[in-house]
Design an enzyme around this catalytic site. Structure first.
Site, mmCIF file in Angstrom:
data_model
loop_
_atom_site.group_PDB
_atom_site.id
_atom_site.type_symbol
_atom_site.label_atom_id
_atom_site.label_comp_id
_atom_site.label_asym_id
_atom_site.label_seq_id
_atom_site.Cartn_x
_atom_site.Cartn_y
_atom_site.Cartn_z
ATOM 1 N N ASP A 120 70.231 -57.414 -76.631
ATOM 2 C CA ASP A 120 69.560 -58.225 -75.968
ATOM 3 C C ASP A 120 70.446 -59.659 -75.438
ATOM 4 O O ASP A 120 71.207 -60.112 -76.327
ATOM 5 C CB ASP A 120 68.438 -58.986 -76.409
ATOM 6 C CG ASP A 120 67.395 -57.927 -77.104
ATOM 7 O OD1 ASP A 120 67.716 -56.784 -77.077
ATOM 8 O OD2 ASP A 120 66.410 -58.521 -77.655
ATOM 9 N N GLU A 155 58.088 -57.256 -76.776
ATOM 10 C CA GLU A 155 59.215 -58.050 -77.172
ATOM 11 C C GLU A 155 59.761 -58.953 -76.017
ATOM 12 O O GLU A 155 59.391 -58.572 -74.872
ATOM 13 C CB GLU A 155 60.258 -56.899 -77.540
ATOM 14 C CG GLU A 155 60.031 -56.209 -78.767
ATOM 15 C CD GLU A 155 61.080 -55.147 -79.121
ATOM 16 O OE1 GLU A 155 61.361 -54.932 -80.350
ATOM 17 O OE2 GLU A 155 61.921 -54.549 -78.318
HETATM 18 C C1 FRU Z 1 64.702 -56.114 -78.264
HETATM 19 C C2 FRU Z 1 64.803 -56.629 -79.919
HETATM 20 C C3 FRU Z 1 64.010 -57.897 -80.011
HETATM 21 C C4 FRU Z 1 65.047 -58.322 -81.467
HETATM 22 C C5 FRU Z 1 66.330 -57.704 -81.071
HETATM 23 C C6 FRU Z 1 67.084 -57.427 -82.295
HETATM 24 O O1 FRU Z 1 65.687 -55.219 -77.993
HETATM 25 O O2 FRU Z 1 64.073 -55.482 -80.513
HETATM 26 O O3 FRU Z 1 62.775 -57.705 -80.302
HETATM 27 O O4 FRU Z 1 64.804 -59.673 -81.487
HETATM 28 O O5 FRU Z 1 66.227 -56.558 -80.310
HETATM 29 O O6 FRU Z 1 68.074 -56.899 -82.259
#
Ligand code: FRU
Length: 534
Positions: free
Chosen positions: A51, A233
């Protein structure tokens, strides 16, 4: 030893104490010889990225932090990688900004400029930059305790180095909340308060704070509303001016994994109002949801966890978003991670400007288009005049220009059962096709024969999206960068982002019309130079 080096060592020692495998932060050299490495999209210098995080604009600089595993090409103990740019096209890599510590690894979050020093971290009148992120404590999870909490860090040198707040974590979950993450914070001027959107399992919760350190719960949104095929998320809540009016609506961007329209990870959105306490759906938007189902930001399979930059300059007319150009369905298997081809994994989408429009049913719809600074890379464009297309028509771009280009074309919307679109191909017979089908009023992105597809049974697919606009001219803009095609149809009303891994670069671009003919109104194809790094 530098302070940063000592801090990294201490952090690693803390990780070992907590039973998390410490990873070497040493970076392998960046390799640009990989034909799949995008030339004008952001990729990490090496190793794994997911992300975008901490998107903030400060003193002429766009900061891009990102979920980063410096120890390998698959997801692992998360850090925040960091890069900066003045135009969202040319990026400069910076040292890792945040590393795991005794509270856990560093998951997604956001950053803001604390213009009024509400946090009190600054002592010389310079506004501090504040980052808020999720700590993930794997040992706690294994012990059956809620593993996620929110931590705070500040920077007094314009984002270059970060100090974690001694009072971390600043927000803990109630018992029984395993998913409690991805804080996105903005300043809500009418209430003189910071507002945080946080993903909590199957919904989003809002928290408020006067000083960024103490947070209180305000409200929740989303249980039972919209798509729920997976966990929620990376929320983002932002006001957007409705195009052509003086009205402003609030848009909640909400990633979900799995449960996307074509499988795996995707991002939905909601339009409504926010009063400093609660987000409420706009009634017409709610009716549209009930009638048509979830609204997707991007119908392709490779745009996830996108959020927008904070603190854009006052003149900025549109929010700017960027997303992770991958999908948790196969994200850690894409072939760039194999050492024979490269040592990096995952690119970001090209940054996109968001706009909000009234829709036919009285509701609202988001559109997105690439930020215009791609033009800084433009080579001599090729144009085609209006012509009737039946079968295939070659677009006269030099071979090597096809794989790195931006192509905009317009067709009269065909009738009957006609399909119009483009295909990208190479000498090995790899072919990617994108088309509009008049019979079903759908767009399709077909990567089944696009190149290497066998690394995951979930990768090869034909993905579909509805045409949401109704005009008599169909415009399509394709942003093509070696291993990705971002399709913006009807000026961004329907968007599909697709990753591909051709066995040799695509060298041929053709238009086609099948099961009928269609009139091409115009075409402009612009070769793009690579955006040099560092
Ligand atoms: C989304 C996610 C978020 C988390 C991160 C962990 O892709 O799962 O919810 O903070 O990636 O790398």
């Amino acid at each position: 030893m530098t302070r940063r080096g000592r801090r990294a060592l201490l952090a690693m020692a803390a990780l070992v104490t907590h039973g998390v495998q410490a990873q070497t932060p040493a970076q392998p050299a960046r390799r640009d010889d990989d034909p799949w490495r995008p030339a004008w999209h952001f990729t990490p210098p090496a190793h794994w990225m997911n992300d975008p995080n901490g998107l903030v604009f400060y003193r002429g600089v766009y900061h891009l932090f990102y979920q980063y595993h410096p120890g390998g090409t698959v997801w692992g103990p998360m850090h925040w990688g960091h890069a900066v740019s003045s135009d969202l096209v040319h990026w400069h890599d910076r040292p890792i900004a945040l590393a795991p510590d005794e509270h856990g690894t560093i998951f997604s979050g956001s950053a803001v400029v604390d213009w009024h020093n509400t946090s009190g971290f600054s002592h010389d009148g310079t506004p501090p930059l504040l980052a808020i992120f999720t700590y993930h404590d794997e040992a706690a999870r294994k012990a059956g305790l809620p593993p996620q909490s929110q931590g705070l860090a500040y920077s007094l040198d314009a984002g270059e180095t970060w100090t974690k707040y001694a009072g971390n974590p600043v927000l803990r979950p109630d018992a029984g909340q395993p998913d409690f993450r991805d804080p996105k914070v903005f300043w809500f001027a009418p209430g003189q308060s910071w507002i945080m959107a946080l993903a909590v399992g199957d919904h989003t919760e809002f928290f408020g704070s006067p000083d960024f350190r103490q947070w209180h719960r305000l409200s929740g949104f989303g249980a039972g509303v919209g798509a729920h095929g997976g966990v929620w998320e990376c929320p983002d809540l932002m006001p957007i001016r409705v195009a052509g009016t003086r009205q402003t609506k609030w848009v909640l961007i909400q990633s979900i994994n799995p449960g996307g329209p074509n499988g795996g990870s995707a991002t939905q959105y909601f339009v409504g109002d926010f009063d400093g306490h609660s987000f409420t759906l706009d009634p017409a938007f709610a009716r549209g949801l009930a009638r048509h189902g979830p609204r997707w930001l991007d119908w392709g399979r490779d745009n996830y966890a996108g959020v927008a930059w904070s603190d854009l300059p006052p003149g900025a007319r549109h929010p700017i978003m960027i997303g992770w150009m991958n999908n948790w369905d196969y994200g850690d298997k894409t072939p760039t991670g194999a050492l024979s081809t490269g040592n990096w994994r995952s690119a970001m989408t090209f940054p996109r400007e968001l706009s909000l429009h009234r829709s036919r049913d009285g509701g609202y719809a988001l559109r997105q288009m690439p930020v215009r600074t791609w033009q800084t890379l433009a080579g001599p464009a090729v144009a085609m005049r209006a012509t009737m297309v039946s079968g295939t028509v070659e677009v006269p771009l030099p071979d090597q220009a096809v794989a790195q280009s931006l192509v905009t074309l317009a067709f009269d919307v065909p009738g009957g059962r006609t399909r119009v679109g483009i295909e990208l191909s190479n000498s090995l017979g790899d072919i990617y096709r994108f088309h509009y089908d008049a019979a079903t009023r759908r767009f399709s992105s077909d990567r089944t024969a696009s190149g290497v597809v066998d690394f995951s049974p979930k990768f090869a697919s034909v993905d579909h999206a509805p045409r949401l606009a109704s005009g008599k001219t169909l415009t399509m803009t394709f942003a093509i960068d070696r291993s990705s095609i971002e399709a913006f149809c009807d000026r961004g009303a329907t968007v599909m982002t697709t990753a591909v891994f051709p066995r040799a670069p695509y060298t041929r671009l053709r238009l086609f019309a099948e099961q009928g003919h269609a009139r091409l109104v115009s075409l402009r194809a612009t070769p793009l130079a690579g955006a040099a790094r560092n």
